[in-house]
Each structure stands twice: as C-alpha cells, then as structure tokens.
Design a protein around this motif. Sequence first.
Motif, PDB file in Angstrom:
ATOM      1  N   TRP A  21      40.830 -10.848  44.675  1.00  0.00           N
ATOM      2  CA  TRP A  21      41.840  -9.956  44.040  1.00  0.00           C
ATOM      3  C   TRP A  21      43.188 -10.703  43.804  1.00  0.00           C
ATOM      4  N   GLY A  22      43.647 -10.655  42.442  1.00  0.00           N
ATOM      5  CA  GLY A  22      44.746 -11.282  42.299  1.00  0.00           C
ATOM      6  C   GLY A  22      45.392 -10.766  40.934  1.00  0.00           C
ATOM      7  N   ASP A  69      39.697  -7.855  40.032  1.00  0.00           N
ATOM      8  CA  ASP A  69      38.734  -9.028  40.877  1.00  0.00           C
ATOM      9  C   ASP A  69      38.527 -10.292  40.081  1.00  0.00           C
ATOM     10  N   PHE A  70      38.117 -11.384  40.847  1.00  0.00           N
ATOM     11  CA  PHE A  70      38.093 -12.838  39.962  1.00  0.00           C
ATOM     12  C   PHE A  70      37.147 -12.671  38.921  1.00  0.00           C
ATOM     13  N   PHE A  71      36.209 -11.704  38.737  1.00  0.00           N
ATOM     14  CA  PHE A  71      35.249 -11.520  37.526  1.00  0.00           C
ATOM     15  C   PHE A  71      35.745 -10.489  36.476  1.00  0.00           C
ATOM     16  N   LEU A 235      29.911  -5.938  42.063  1.00  0.00           N
ATOM     17  CA  LEU A 235      31.187  -6.033  42.947  1.00  0.00           C
ATOM     18  C   LEU A 235      30.869  -5.225  44.346  1.00  0.00           C
ATOM     19  N   GLY A 236      30.031  -4.227  44.361  1.00  0.00           N
ATOM     20  CA  GLY A 236      29.884  -3.525  45.388  1.00  0.00           C
ATOM     21  C   GLY A 236      30.678  -2.133  45.088  1.00  0.00           C
ATOM     22  N   ASP A 410      36.501 -18.144  34.304  1.00  0.00           N
ATOM     23  CA  ASP A 410      37.172 -18.605  35.492  1.00  0.00           C
ATOM     24  C   ASP A 410      38.607 -18.178  35.475  1.00  0.00           C
ATOM     25  N   ILE A 411      39.188 -18.195  36.764  1.00  0.00           N
ATOM     26  CA  ILE A 411      40.612 -17.779  36.895  1.00  0.00           C
ATOM     27  C   ILE A 411      41.412 -19.117  36.544  1.00  0.00           C
ATOM     28  N   ILE A 412      42.393 -18.943  35.674  1.00  0.00           N
ATOM     29  CA  ILE A 412      43.168 -20.258  35.145  1.00  0.00           C
ATOM     30  C   ILE A 412      44.507 -19.946  34.949  1.00  0.00           C
ATOM     31  N   ALA A 413      45.245 -20.855  35.265  1.00  0.00           N
ATOM     32  CA  ALA A 413      46.945 -20.357  35.197  1.00  0.00           C
ATOM     33  C   ALA A 413      47.143 -20.489  33.685  1.00  0.00           C
TER      34      ALA A 413
END
Length: 890
Positions: A21-22, A69-71, A235-236, A410-413
Amino acid sequence: MTAEHQRLAVNAAKKIPLEQWGPYLSERQWGTVREDYSPYGDAWHYFPYDHAHCRTYRWGEDGLGGISDFFQNLCFAVALWNGKDPILKERLFGLGNKEGNHGEDVKELYYYLDNLPTHYYMEYLYKYPQQEFPYKKLLEENRRRSREEPEYEILDTGIFDKDEYFDVSITYAKQNARDIFIRVDIRNRYHKAAEITVLPTLWFYNRWNTEDYQDKKPVITSRDRNSVKAAHNRLGAYYFYFQPPQYTLFTENETNLEKVSGTPNKTPFVKDAFHEAVIRNKDLETLRQKRSGTKFAPVYHYLVEPGETKSIYLRLSNRILENPFGGDPAALFQSRKAEADAFYKAVLPANISPEIAAVQRQALAGLLWSKQYYHFDVERWLTTSDGITPVNAGKMNGRNHDWKHLKNQDIIAMPDKWEYPWYAAWDLAFQTIAMALVDPVFAKHQLMLIMREWYMKPDGQIPAYEWNFSDVNPPVQAWAALMVYHIEKDRTGKGDIGFLKRIFQKLLINFTWWINRKDANGNNMFEGGFLGLDNIGVFNRSHSLGGDFQLEQADGTSWMGMYALNMMDMALEIAMKDDSFEDTATKFFEHFVLIAEALNEQGMWNEEDKFFYDTLSIGRSPVQLRVQSVVGLTTLFAVSVIEKKTLAKLSDFKKRITWFENYRLKNNRYWPNEEHSDGEQTLLSLVPQKRLIYLLERLLNEEEFLSPGGIRALSKYHEKHPYTINIGGTDYNVKYDPGDSTSDFFGGNSNWRGPVWIPINYLIIQSIRQYGKFYGDRLLVEYPAGSGKKLDLESVADQLTGRVISLFRKDKTGRRPLHGKYNWFYQKPGNEHLLLFYEYFHGDTSHGLGASHQTGWTSLVAELISELASRPATQAPAAAKQQNVGATSQ
C-alpha cells in the motif's frame, strides 16, 4: 538502524522492492492518452474533467490525497462538499491543454508535507474554499488571456483573500504493511463558523467491464454501523473501520450513461451517485438503504467553529478487529511521525539550518508521494473499446500504434501526478538520483524497469512518454545509473556491481539504437529531435523541414558523447572487479574520441561567438543556428576524470588507449585528453580547456546565462538580440522569454527560452565540479563574469548550487522567490512552511512556473543540499563560503 531502515531492508530482499500500500493513486486519470479511445487523438477533449466524476476509467483511478494497493484493486481517497459547489470535491480541478493560455494546469492548493519510503507515515494538505469553487471563473479568464499574459491562478480569484477556507489534512500511519490508520483533520481558517461534509471513500477499480475479465466481481458489503468488508479475489478481504457517521452510502463504480451518452441508466447506482445524493438529495434514501456495492463512503457533516479542528479516524485492515480504535488512536500517528523524524535525521545532513532541512524533506516527501500505479497495454488499448467509442481505424493507425509490445503495469515515480501522470524517460532518470538519498534500492529498480522488455522497444528505443513513445528524450540513463551507484556506495561503503552489470547490458542495446537511428550521415554528429527541450529551437526539431534540409544537433551530439563516456566509466568501474569489461571500456573510449572530434571540428563551434550551435544543412551548405541556449551548453556534460590507479590496474585498457593516442597525434588528429603534469589524473571531456573558458565566460555572465536562481536555458543576450533565420521562405524566430511560454510547441505548457530548469542546472553543476576536481586552483574564472573576483571551478559549482537553493529560501522579509506575487499568502500564519516544487523558474524574478508539483526532477534540490553540506568549508574561498547556504553557522 532506524525503524524505517529496518523496513527498507526487508523490502530490499523482495523481487520488487515495494510496499503493498502506498500513495499509488493518480491525481488525474482523465485527459490521459490511456483513456482516449477517439479516432482523432485529442485526449483532453475525449475525456474532460466534466466526465471524470461520472464516467469510469479503463486504465486506473484518481482521487484526492488517496492511496491504493500496488495493483490498484482497492482505492481510498477523501471527497468534500462545502455546501455550495455543484459537485463533490473528489479530485483536483485543472484546465485541459486547450483551455489554458499556457496549456494544461492544475488550479488547486495542495501540498505534500511528509512521507517515508515505505509510506508508514504520510501527510497531505488540501486547502478547500468555503465559498463556491470558482470553476467557471478560472476557465473563462484563462481562455480569455493571451500567451503573452500570465496564467490566471486560483489565488488570483480572491477566494482565499480573507482566509475563508478549510485546511483539510489527510494523514496515514501504518500499523503494519496491511493495516493502515487514516486521520482526516478539518480546520476552519475563517473567523466565522462554516459547514462541511466529508466522505472518506473506498472503491474498487473497475476491471470487471473489460473483455478479458474472468474473476468474480469484487464487492464491498456492510458489516455493522461502523465497518464494511471489501472482498476481492486477488487482493483478499479488507475491512474498513470508521467512527460513527451521520449515515453511509453505497453505489457502483459504473458510468452514468445518461450523462455521458444520453442512454438511460438501468439503476441509480452509478459512479457519481454520491454527488446527486449529498448535493441534490436525489436517491439519497435508496443509496442509504443499499447494503453493498463497489463504492462506499461514510458521511460526516460538521459545523466547524473559527479555528476549530474536527478529526475523523478511519482504519483499513486485512484483519477483523473488535475494537479498531481502542486506546488512543493518536498514539500511532505520533509514533510513526517520530520514526519519520528519526529516519530523516539519519539520512539528511546534520550541518544545515532547520529551514533548509525543511526544504529538503518536503522535496523528498513530494518525490515519494509521486509514486503512481501506471497501467497501459498498447495492443489491448488499440484493439478494444471503452464501451463508448467502437474500435476505429483512426486510433489503430494513430498515436503509438507501433508500440504494441508495450505492456506496463507497475508502480512508477511520476514527474507530477496531476500535470504529468505518466512517466517520461529522462524525468525518471533524474528522479532516481534524489530517490537514492532515501531508497537507493527502489531508485535502481526504476532505472532497470524502463529498460525491461515490456518497456524498451525490441530495436532498443526507450519509450519517451505516452503522448508519443517514439519521441526522443536525452539518453541520461547511464549517467543516472552511475550517480545512483555512487550515492549508494558513498552512503553504505559498498557499490552494487551487480546492478551496474545488469543495466549495462540493457544500455548497450539502447546505445546501439542511437548509433543506428540518429546518426544519418555516419559522421558521429547526431540528431534526436526536440530531446526533451520543447521550444528550445527556432523550429520544432522533431519535425523534418523536408527537402534537402538536414539538422545536426549540438545537443544530440553532446548527449551521445556523454553517453559514450558514461558507458566507459561504468565499464571501468565493473572492470575493477571483472576484467572482462576492459574491452568494452576501450570501445566506448574510442567512440567518445570520435564524437568529440566531430563536435569540435565539423562545424558546430563558432569562433566568433565562442559557442556551439546546431547546424542545418541546406543542400551541401551547413548553416549554424546561432541561438545561445542550453543546446550549446550540453557540451559541458561529457566530462570524466580517470585516476592513475585505475589505469595501473587495467593494463590492457591503458595499452590500447595509449596506442590510440599515439596514432591520432602522429597523424594530426583530434585528441580530447588532458593529463596532470604528475600523471596522477587524466581528464576526458568534449570541450578543450580554451573553449571551456569561453563557455564559462558566457555561463557566468549575469547579462547572459547567469540568473539569481541559477543558469537560464536561453541567454538573456537574446532579449535585445532576437535570432531570426529564413528557411525555405519562412522566417523563424527565437527571443528571450523568461517566463511562461509564448510559443505553442509541444502544447505550449513549458518553456526553454529563458527560465531556470533545475535538472539542467544540476548537470551543469556536476560537470563544473568534475572539471574543478581536475584543474584545482590551476584554473580560476571570474564569478560573476566581469566582477574581477576569481574562483576555482569547485567553488563556482558551490556558488551555482547556492543560487538554485536560494529559490526556496526566505529572504529577510520572509519571502521566498519561488512564490513570486503570491508571497502574501505564504507569509500568513500557518502557511509559512508550505513549499511548491515547480517545473521551472522565471529567468529574472525566480518565481515558479509550469507544473506546481514537479518534485519529479525539481526534487534534485534535495541532493544539491546534501552535496553542498558535505563540502568542507575550508575548501571554498571566502566568497564561496558566503554562498554555503543553510549552514548552521549562519
């Protein structure tokens, strides 16, 4: 080791060094290429802001100060209503590209106050007007204004003049990786009581309407008055706990077809149902009675007294909890805040003032907030419908149609999560340098990511950015990889040779692409197009002039010289551990020599102006385009110093370059090396010493490139001497433009004809520092030019660093240059600490311009602060000491 360092160590061992998570939720999904299914490629028109609250997205979600979440299966953000607006404040408002007089622009006040690399603590501040939000006024006034006038910003509307607004603070504190406490604080800044409605909103990203969706549809269901369950196959299960609200609302994350296309809705449970229910009481009871859905919010309505703060505590956890807010919920926030303080105390310099430390920390916080989930499968995008517009030939043969291999998730800046909610190849490279200060593992991951097979084209081209993946950004990835490598090595004492080897192999493929595609004549003089510098040229350098015209670029050639030298440096670093890389180092060394020869001896240097220029071949007659800009200054960037001990260990490399040198000198060929008389160091650079001095005379002249806030992208010389050239019967012009762009190149939203850009300043500073390490006090230059005061080059680098940092510093009156005419707002009690990190800065006044949250590359100021703080004061002459900004001794 701090608690945050311990968490980072755990992440470093993962295949993908990420927290689940972010702050991965975009701040703008509408108006992006991904959401454009039109045949004409006008993303801003196809999915405008007016559709964002009622139309589902296909490739991601957006929200206000949110997380996912990251997805991005499950998202959380805050929605607000001041009792007057026509819509809920669910996302940040801004103008599309054709609505603003200087292109797209966000028109809100929001700030990234704090963040940790693992996001165990995050702070976000939004300023919400109590009067009706001036949507119409902002749109109409910006449309009315010309390109010669400044943008009309929200602080110009008067809506904040009397402090009639709420400070809405959103703070996150993780109990653990899957258990997140959330606090929403609403403070009334006005002198009268005011009402506000707050909807902390949880929803699922709508994947279930896509053609290939096979999982069970996710669902959020009511458990009791103070909690819901969010169930997702992949994710659950998560449980969302909230303090007692006035009521709760459920709906579905589905398009309101009636609003978007005129087709009647089958149910009232559409994406914007909360807007209708809260503001117009439409179907309110129906939504209150609904017990499940894919979008949910508890609703809180407050009358907030003057100066009062109302707080709402929430919790998102993968555990069933009987007493989710037991004890003191504020204690965890205090604990995580203390951990953040301890982390930054450990990683930031100790010898800087609190003011400069705050600048550095907010720059890094913004960089960490810029992480975003990015999802784009070009082949699928081309061949499927969004449910509104059918698959069409225009899109199939239009933008990015030849990038079908590109499949990103993806998670990208991001450069800026509102203005640029998509990665850009060279932006990302700069971002990783500042990221390396706090999370070098993630920085390395990002550099590797963009060169993976689902990004890089099979022929070796790196995708530029989603508006045109085939555009060409400067090839700074090798330089960035070396910078990240050395930052980590300096901090930990250990260099990651494995990382260098992995990225070196990918860079070889990309370097070959440049050689094969961007050197049309095979003469080591390169093209490249706009190279990320938008309107820097007299014409759009990405478009061919046709006929016999051919452009050879000083910056394209210089970037390639820098690339070759970076690859040589990388190979040498690896060869100290693995001598099989010696041969490759020699290859790049020889290539660098050939590029240096081409740059200096094939018509790009102008002896009269003492400057490097692009050349335009008209038939067989080359014409120099005599624009004194950063194009000519890029020649400074290719510089390296080889130590004698390196040559001593790599005997084969030394033997080969010695032979190459003897051969070229014997045959009166160009040679770019310079050695110390004691032979301890060898300097490699594109610019011979005599020409370096000429360039520095212009660079350090306050009537030319040197501004109060750093180096301008175009010389102020062109203020009185605009450049004009007639090509094929058409006049092309360039003049000094220190502020917003007055041209429409690349949308007209950024300007390289006079402002200060921090990434270019960073490169200039690093290059001058390299020259200084070699020349020491044997080479002194006037700083500023014409002042009669001479400094060595390392001290010049210190001075330039001081000027860049000064953009963010308060003067004696408490004003910061970057805030410009809006300092009145930022000097008010409670606002003095708030900073914005603009895309670029006015070449004369230093106020911020362009994207206001460009912590993507403007966060480089954080690395500049660390670098300057590490400089021993005894190394700098007295004049430089005065510019050693932020030192505690001041």
